[in-house]
Design a protein around this motif. Structure first.
Motif, PDB file in Angstrom:
ATOM      1  N   VAL A 149      -3.498   4.907  -9.780  1.00 23.70           N
ATOM      2  CA  VAL A 149      -3.278   3.463  -9.698  1.00 23.70           C
ATOM      3  C   VAL A 149      -4.635   2.773  -9.637  1.00 23.70           C
ATOM      4  N   LEU A 150      -4.844   1.803 -10.508  1.00 23.91           N
ATOM      5  CA  LEU A 150      -6.042   0.967 -10.438  1.00 23.91           C
ATOM      6  C   LEU A 150      -5.730  -0.200  -9.511  1.00 23.91           C
ATOM      7  N   TYR A 151      -6.541  -0.366  -8.503  1.00 21.26           N
ATOM      8  CA  TYR A 151      -6.193  -1.269  -7.408  1.00 21.26           C
ATOM      9  C   TYR A 151      -7.369  -2.186  -7.073  1.00 21.26           C
ATOM     10  N   ARG A 152      -7.069  -3.483  -6.961  1.00 22.65           N
ATOM     11  CA  ARG A 152      -8.104  -4.455  -6.615  1.00 22.65           C
ATOM     12  C   ARG A 152      -7.553  -5.434  -5.583  1.00 22.65           C
ATOM     13  N   VAL A 153      -8.368  -5.701  -4.573  1.00 25.58           N
ATOM     14  CA  VAL A 153      -7.997  -6.668  -3.530  1.00 25.58           C
ATOM     15  C   VAL A 153      -9.100  -7.717  -3.449  1.00 25.58           C
ATOM     16  N   THR A 154      -8.708  -8.985  -3.637  1.00 27.65           N
ATOM     17  CA  THR A 154      -9.672 -10.088  -3.632  1.00 27.65           C
ATOM     18  C   THR A 154      -9.375 -11.036  -2.478  1.00 27.65           C
ATOM     19  N   GLU A 181       0.829  -1.211   0.000  1.00 25.27           N
ATOM     20  CA  GLU A 181       0.000   0.000   0.000  1.00 25.27           C
ATOM     21  C   GLU A 181       0.859   1.254   0.000  1.00 25.27           C
ATOM     22  N   LYS A 182       1.986   1.180   0.697  1.00 27.84           N
ATOM     23  CA  LYS A 182       2.891   2.325   0.755  1.00 27.84           C
ATOM     24  C   LYS A 182       3.507   2.615  -0.615  1.00 27.84           C
ATOM     25  N   ARG A 183       3.751   1.572  -1.385  1.00 24.76           N
ATOM     26  CA  ARG A 183       4.258   1.766  -2.744  1.00 24.76           C
ATOM     27  C   ARG A 183       3.242   2.519  -3.596  1.00 24.76           C
ATOM     28  N   ILE A 184       1.967   2.168  -3.437  1.00 22.37           N
ATOM     29  CA  ILE A 184       0.908   2.867  -4.176  1.00 22.37           C
ATOM     30  C   ILE A 184       0.816   4.321  -3.714  1.00 22.37           C
ATOM     31  N   TYR A 185       0.804   4.515  -2.412  1.00 24.50           N
ATOM     32  CA  TYR A 185       0.675   5.859  -1.857  1.00 24.50           C
ATOM     33  C   TYR A 185       1.809   6.770  -2.343  1.00 24.50           C
ATOM     34  N   ASN A 186       3.034   6.296  -2.225  1.00 23.12           N
ATOM     35  CA  ASN A 186       4.187   7.124  -2.602  1.00 23.12           C
ATOM     36  C   ASN A 186       4.165   7.478  -4.083  1.00 23.12           C
ATOM     37  N   TYR A 187       3.745   6.538  -4.917  1.00 26.96           N
ATOM     38  CA  TYR A 187       3.683   6.796  -6.362  1.00 26.96           C
ATOM     39  C   TYR A 187       2.650   7.880  -6.669  1.00 26.96           C
ATOM     40  N   PHE A 225      -0.197   0.539 -12.207  1.00 24.83           N
ATOM     41  CA  PHE A 225       0.289   1.909 -12.103  1.00 24.83           C
ATOM     42  C   PHE A 225       0.170   2.579 -13.478  1.00 24.83           C
ATOM     43  N   ILE A 226      -0.569   3.678 -13.527  1.00 27.12           N
ATOM     44  CA  ILE A 226      -0.802   4.391 -14.786  1.00 27.12           C
ATOM     45  C   ILE A 226       0.071   5.646 -14.826  1.00 27.12           C
ATOM     46  N   ASN A 227       0.877   5.786 -15.880  1.00 30.56           N
ATOM     47  CA  ASN A 227       1.763   6.950 -15.975  1.00 30.56           C
ATOM     48  C   ASN A 227       1.040   8.154 -16.561  1.00 30.56           C
ATOM     49  N   GLU A 228       1.784   9.241 -16.753  1.00 29.61           N
ATOM     50  CA  GLU A 228       1.173  10.497 -17.220  1.00 29.61           C
ATOM     51  C   GLU A 228       0.636  10.401 -18.641  1.00 29.61           C
ATOM     52  N   ASP A 284       6.833  -1.915 -14.852  1.00 32.95           N
ATOM     53  CA  ASP A 284       7.912  -2.120 -13.890  1.00 32.95           C
ATOM     54  C   ASP A 284       7.447  -1.879 -12.454  1.00 32.95           C
ATOM     55  N   LEU A 285       6.385  -1.123 -12.289  1.00 28.29           N
ATOM     56  CA  LEU A 285       5.873  -0.806 -10.955  1.00 28.29           C
ATOM     57  C   LEU A 285       4.651  -1.633 -10.575  1.00 28.29           C
ATOM     58  N   SER A 286       3.852  -2.011 -11.562  1.00 34.44           N
ATOM     59  CA  SER A 286       2.630  -2.776 -11.283  1.00 34.44           C
ATOM     60  C   SER A 286       2.968  -4.089 -10.584  1.00 34.44           C
ATOM     61  N   PHE A 287       2.040  -4.570  -9.768  1.00 35.97           N
ATOM     62  CA  PHE A 287       2.289  -5.838  -9.072  1.00 35.97           C
ATOM     63  C   PHE A 287       1.002  -6.643  -8.948  1.00 35.97           C
ATOM     64  N   ASN A 288       1.185  -7.933  -8.761  1.00 36.16           N
ATOM     65  CA  ASN A 288       0.093  -8.880  -8.531  1.00 36.16           C
ATOM     66  C   ASN A 288       0.626  -9.909  -7.545  1.00 36.16           C
TER      67      ASN A 288
END
Length: 245
Positions: A113-118, A99-105, A140-143, A150-154
């Protein structure tokens, strides 16, 4: 029979105007922001939730509390029990790392960031009270509106606590078995990671290890009690260590 207090899938588009700013986030932590509602499987008392004077379960957010501003989960009657679930403090720390990686980005770039938790329950048993684990997916969606691969994760995060045993069906912590396991594991050789700055030692699997600078990191292989023989005194991590009698 479906347990109505169980959480479901959560999806969010995390943007700069949805996250808490650093002041509010710090303020919330200093004020010890608390949730009083009880998701499925949460212990009825502090005593039931304690092994070796350490709390095992916490109320975990599917969407991290620092990723959204509007919160309405303080009271039992107003809580959205689909947003929170019962997870170990170890699991919660792993989730916070991502979550911190998403927040900082989002905070540093103002991108989204499009985010899903299952959540997944063991063997798809509709009566299970505890999640077996959660799948965290972030794009992670850039400008330019494209995904930054490189930043997206699963990742899949298990609802586990080192050396602690519990029933996923009921949420009951098996205290006697856990204490015996803790004592057994403390007497065998294990790999520990020591933060020479904070003077704390961690299990290799602890998410906190990822935030330690390499020059401040020291590896140690041996029994837990042998950590007392180092040239400096070090203390156990509050997240991954289950203590001793």
């Amino acid at each position: 029979e479906v347990n109505e207090r169980r959480c479901g899938v959560a999806f969010a588009c995390i943007k700069n105007d949805t996250i808490s700013n650093p002041y509010n986030r710090t303020n919330s932590l200093n004020k010890r922001y608390q949730i009083h509602s009880k998701p499925s499987g949460f212990p009825k008392s502090k005593e039931e939730n304690t092994v070796n004077k350490k709390l095992i379960f916490q109320r975990c957010h599917l969407i991290g509390y620092n990723l959204y501003k509007i919160r309405n989960d303080k009271g039992e009657e107003n809580a959205n029990l689909k947003k929170i679930f019962t997870g170990t403090r170890f699991m919660n720390n792993v989730m916070y790392y991502y979550e911190k990686r998403i927040y900082n980005y989002v905070y540093n770039t103002e991108n989204k960031v499009l985010y899903r938790v299952t959540p997944y329950f063991k063997e798809s048993n509709k009566r299970d009270k505890l999640v077996f684990g959660v799948q965290m997916e972030a794009m992670f969606i850039n400008e330019n509106g494209n995904e930054d691969e490189d930043l997206s994760f699963n990742v899949f995060v298990y609802n586990k606590q080192p050396d602690i045993l519990f029933e996923y069906g009921t949420g009951e912590i098996l205290k006697d078995e856990s204490i015996n396991l803790i004592e057994k594991m403390s007497k065998i050789d294990r790999k520990y990671i020591i933060n020479k700055k904070s003077k704390r030692f961690h299990l290799e699997c602890c998410a906190s290890v990822g935030s330690i600078d390499k020059e401040k990191m020291q590896e140690f292989c041996g029994k837990r009690e042998e950590l007392n023989n180092l040239e400096f005194k070090c203390y156990p991590c509050k997240i991954c260590d289950s203590g001793t009698k």
